[in-house]
Write a protein that holds these residues in place. Structure first.
Motif, PDB file in Angstrom:
ATOM      1  N   HIS A   6      24.379  -5.951  -2.746  1.00  0.00           N
ATOM      2  CA  HIS A   6      24.220  -6.538  -4.069  1.00  0.00           C
ATOM      3  C   HIS A   6      23.944  -8.022  -3.921  1.00  0.00           C
ATOM      4  O   HIS A   6      24.373  -8.666  -2.972  1.00  0.00           O
ATOM      5  N   ARG A   7      23.204  -8.539  -4.864  1.00  0.00           N
ATOM      6  CA  ARG A   7      22.839  -9.950  -4.845  1.00  0.00           C
ATOM      7  C   ARG A   7      23.741 -10.714  -5.801  1.00  0.00           C
ATOM      8  O   ARG A   7      24.002 -10.244  -6.902  1.00  0.00           O
ATOM      9  N   PRO A   8      24.201 -11.916  -5.416  1.00  0.00           N
ATOM     10  CA  PRO A   8      25.007 -12.726  -6.325  1.00  0.00           C
ATOM     11  C   PRO A   8      24.239 -13.000  -7.622  1.00  0.00           C
ATOM     12  O   PRO A   8      23.031 -13.191  -7.619  1.00  0.00           O
ATOM     13  N   LEU A  35      11.417 -19.366   0.706  1.00  0.00           N
ATOM     14  CA  LEU A  35      11.851 -18.257  -0.147  1.00  0.00           C
ATOM     15  C   LEU A  35      13.196 -18.554  -0.806  1.00  0.00           C
ATOM     16  O   LEU A  35      13.399 -18.253  -1.994  1.00  0.00           O
ATOM     17  N   LEU A  36      14.104 -19.142  -0.066  1.00  0.00           N
ATOM     18  CA  LEU A  36      15.410 -19.499  -0.630  1.00  0.00           C
ATOM     19  C   LEU A  36      15.262 -20.507  -1.766  1.00  0.00           C
ATOM     20  O   LEU A  36      15.881 -20.365  -2.833  1.00  0.00           O
ATOM     21  N   LYS A  37      14.440 -21.516  -1.538  1.00  0.00           N
ATOM     22  CA  LYS A  37      14.254 -22.536  -2.572  1.00  0.00           C
ATOM     23  C   LYS A  37      13.607 -21.946  -3.811  1.00  0.00           C
ATOM     24  O   LYS A  37      13.999 -22.257  -4.943  1.00  0.00           O
ATOM     25  N   ARG A  38      12.594 -21.098  -3.619  1.00  0.00           N
ATOM     26  CA  ARG A  38      11.928 -20.482  -4.765  1.00  0.00           C
ATOM     27  C   ARG A  38      12.845 -19.506  -5.501  1.00  0.00           C
ATOM     28  O   ARG A  38      12.607 -19.187  -6.672  1.00  0.00           O
ATOM     29  N   ILE A  76      23.552 -13.047   6.060  1.00  0.00           N
ATOM     30  CA  ILE A  76      22.526 -12.176   5.487  1.00  0.00           C
ATOM     31  C   ILE A  76      21.644 -11.598   6.586  1.00  0.00           C
ATOM     32  O   ILE A  76      21.275 -10.433   6.564  1.00  0.00           O
ATOM     33  N   GLY A  77      21.305 -12.422   7.552  1.00  0.00           N
ATOM     34  CA  GLY A  77      20.442 -11.989   8.639  1.00  0.00           C
ATOM     35  C   GLY A  77      19.214 -12.863   8.732  1.00  0.00           C
ATOM     36  O   GLY A  77      19.236 -14.040   8.362  1.00  0.00           O
ATOM     37  N   GLY A  78      18.126 -12.271   9.208  1.00  0.00           N
ATOM     38  CA  GLY A  78      16.875 -13.003   9.375  1.00  0.00           C
ATOM     39  C   GLY A  78      16.002 -12.962   8.135  1.00  0.00           C
ATOM     40  O   GLY A  78      16.454 -12.623   7.039  1.00  0.00           O
ATOM     41  N   TYR A  79      14.714 -13.283   8.332  1.00  0.00           N
ATOM     42  CA  TYR A  79      13.798 -13.395   7.196  1.00  0.00           C
ATOM     43  C   TYR A  79      13.621 -12.063   6.470  1.00  0.00           C
ATOM     44  O   TYR A  79      13.689 -12.019   5.234  1.00  0.00           O
ATOM     45  N   ASP A  80      13.406 -10.977   7.212  1.00  0.00           N
ATOM     46  CA  ASP A  80      13.243  -9.673   6.568  1.00  0.00           C
ATOM     47  C   ASP A  80      14.517  -9.250   5.842  1.00  0.00           C
ATOM     48  O   ASP A  80      14.466  -8.665   4.755  1.00  0.00           O
ATOM     49  N   ASP A  81      15.665  -9.545   6.453  1.00  0.00           N
ATOM     50  CA  ASP A  81      16.941  -9.225   5.801  1.00  0.00           C
ATOM     51  C   ASP A  81      17.104 -10.022   4.506  1.00  0.00           C
ATOM     52  O   ASP A  81      17.627  -9.507   3.511  1.00  0.00           O
ATOM     53  N   GLY A  87      15.836  -8.372  -2.944  1.00  0.00           N
ATOM     54  CA  GLY A  87      15.170  -7.274  -3.634  1.00  0.00           C
ATOM     55  C   GLY A  87      13.659  -7.293  -3.517  1.00  0.00           C
ATOM     56  O   GLY A  87      12.963  -6.719  -4.362  1.00  0.00           O
ATOM     57  N   LYS A  88      13.148  -7.930  -2.474  1.00  0.00           N
ATOM     58  CA  LYS A  88      11.701  -8.012  -2.282  1.00  0.00           C
ATOM     59  C   LYS A  88      11.250  -7.018  -1.217  1.00  0.00           C
ATOM     60  O   LYS A  88      12.019  -6.627  -0.347  1.00  0.00           O
ATOM     61  N   ARG A  89       9.992  -6.629  -1.316  1.00  0.00           N
ATOM     62  CA  ARG A  89       9.442  -5.634  -0.398  1.00  0.00           C
ATOM     63  C   ARG A  89       9.317  -6.201   1.009  1.00  0.00           C
ATOM     64  O   ARG A  89       8.947  -7.357   1.189  1.00  0.00           O
ATOM     65  N   VAL A  90       9.615  -5.376   1.995  1.00  0.00           N
ATOM     66  CA  VAL A  90       9.440  -5.736   3.395  1.00  0.00           C
ATOM     67  C   VAL A  90       8.399  -4.799   3.993  1.00  0.00           C
ATOM     68  O   VAL A  90       8.568  -3.578   3.976  1.00  0.00           O
ATOM     69  N   ALA A  91       7.327  -5.370   4.478  1.00  0.00           N
ATOM     70  CA  ALA A  91       6.235  -4.564   5.006  1.00  0.00           C
ATOM     71  C   ALA A  91       6.646  -3.888   6.307  1.00  0.00           C
ATOM     72  O   ALA A  91       7.304  -4.490   7.159  1.00  0.00           O
ATOM     73  N   ASP A  92       6.249  -2.633   6.445  1.00  0.00           N
ATOM     74  CA  ASP A  92       6.481  -1.885   7.677  1.00  0.00           C
ATOM     75  C   ASP A  92       5.244  -2.019   8.557  1.00  0.00           C
ATOM     76  O   ASP A  92       4.163  -1.542   8.180  1.00  0.00           O
ATOM     77  N   PRO A  93       5.354  -2.691   9.718  1.00  0.00           N
ATOM     78  CA  PRO A  93       4.170  -2.896  10.562  1.00  0.00           C
ATOM     79  C   PRO A  93       3.550  -1.608  11.075  1.00  0.00           C
ATOM     80  O   PRO A  93       2.389  -1.594  11.492  1.00  0.00           O
ATOM     81  N   LYS A  94       4.308  -0.507  11.037  1.00  0.00           N
ATOM     82  CA  LYS A  94       3.785   0.769  11.517  1.00  0.00           C
ATOM     83  C   LYS A  94       3.250   1.644  10.388  1.00  0.00           C
ATOM     84  O   LYS A  94       2.739   2.739  10.639  1.00  0.00           O
ATOM     85  N   ALA A  95       3.366   1.166   9.160  1.00  0.00           N
ATOM     86  CA  ALA A  95       2.957   1.972   8.014  1.00  0.00           C
ATOM     87  C   ALA A  95       1.438   2.040   7.907  1.00  0.00           C
ATOM     88  O   ALA A  95       0.719   1.096   8.259  1.00  0.00           O
ATOM     89  N   THR A  96       0.950   3.160   7.404  1.00  0.00           N
ATOM     90  CA  THR A  96      -0.475   3.322   7.158  1.00  0.00           C
ATOM     91  C   THR A  96      -0.913   2.366   6.057  1.00  0.00           C
ATOM     92  O   THR A  96      -0.238   2.218   5.047  1.00  0.00           O
ATOM     93  N   SER A  97      -2.048   1.706   6.270  1.00  0.00           N
ATOM     94  CA  SER A  97      -2.538   0.768   5.272  1.00  0.00           C
ATOM     95  C   SER A  97      -4.065   0.770   5.241  1.00  0.00           C
ATOM     96  O   SER A  97      -4.715   0.734   6.283  1.00  0.00           O
ATOM     97  N   TYR A  98      -4.598   0.818   4.027  1.00  0.00           N
ATOM     98  CA  TYR A  98      -6.047   0.724   3.844  1.00  0.00           C
ATOM     99  C   TYR A  98      -6.471  -0.698   3.477  1.00  0.00           C
ATOM    100  O   TYR A  98      -7.647  -0.940   3.230  1.00  0.00           O
TER     101      TYR A  98
END
Length: 260
Positions: A6-8, A35-38, A76-81, A87-98
């Protein structure tokens, strides 16, 4: 890592530890700070200025990478964490993409329209349609030529001629690029047409067999060897475009420039 499910409700202060060295500034640290500042957080920015300081920080917190973000005394962790936490999307480098293919064809289409307008004052011309295909061929060849070895290796998974004659995988991107350049200029059609017709036909048959007859799931080598585009419609389209362009140029003069 602590539970971050959960996010504060109200953003407060965030502690950011990132590498800032004389010869290296961690790009993910900069992205995390932005990202933190925004997101409304006050950032307490801690620089890890040496390799020894960075290693000591990792050992203390039992982490493998930096940057590391702490909010409300939770790691919290790193940038992806951090993106997940917010609540933002994290791209999967192995995911299929067009996306690479869409971007490529969108830009070559716009370039063709722009070139047509610059030459004739009209964007919607037959020449623009021809240039769209030839520009696409050149850019597709360029992507393959960035790493010919990787492309040729992937190409062996499905191309029928390359399986019989391995050097064909290395020749293919040069042939495609040459045909595209000649077709753009509308010269040496006696050379560009056979090249496009041969490699396009072999490619179309190979893709159709691998995907639609053998039902194999493979990555497409059409936009280079590092893509996650699935073999199928895109590669088949590439080859059919080359065939169509070759037939069109063989049947009559190119570059008529008439409005579509």
């Amino acid at each position: 890592m602590s539970d971050i499910s959960h996010r504060p409700q109200v953003p407060g202060k965030a502690l950011l530890y990132r590498m800032v060295m004389p010869h290296h500034i961690c790009p993910y640290g900069l992205k995390a700070k932005d990202l933190l500042k925004r997101s409304g957080y006050q950032v307490e920015d801690h620089h890890l200025a040496t390799r020894e300081e960075t290693d000591a920080f990792k050992a203390k917190h039992d982490v493998a990478t930096t940057p590391q973000i702490f909010i409300a005394k939770e790691r919290i962790g790193g940038y992806d964490d951090l993106r997940r936490f917010l609540g933002k999307r994290v791209a999967d480098p192995k995911a299929t993409s067009y996306r690479p293919v869409i971007a490529l064809f969108a830009m070559t289409a716009l370039l063709a329209l722009a070139a047509s307008y610059a030459v004739s004052g009209d964007a919607l011309t037959v020449r623009a349609a021809e240039w769209f295909i030839s520009f696409s061929m050149v850019v597709l060849a360029l992507l393959k030529l960035q790493n010919v070895e990787t492309f040729a290796t992937m190409f062996l998974n499905y191309d029928l001629l390359a399986r019989r004659w391995v050097p064909y995988g290395y020749v293919y991107p040069f042939a495609e690029g040459l045909a595209g350049v000649l077709m753009t200029a509308g010269v040496l059609t006696w050379l560009s047409v056979p090249i496009a017709l041969v490699i396009g036909t072999i490619g179309a048959v190979s893709v159709f067999k691998a995907v639609y007859l053998d039902k194999r799931e493979l990555k497409c080598a059409c936009v280079g060897g590092s893509s996650n585009v699935p073999l199928g419609f895109v590669s088949l389209t590439e080859n059919l475009m080359m065939i169509a362009m070759a037939v069109w140029m063989a049947l009559g003069p190119v570059g008529a420039g008439h409005a579509l």
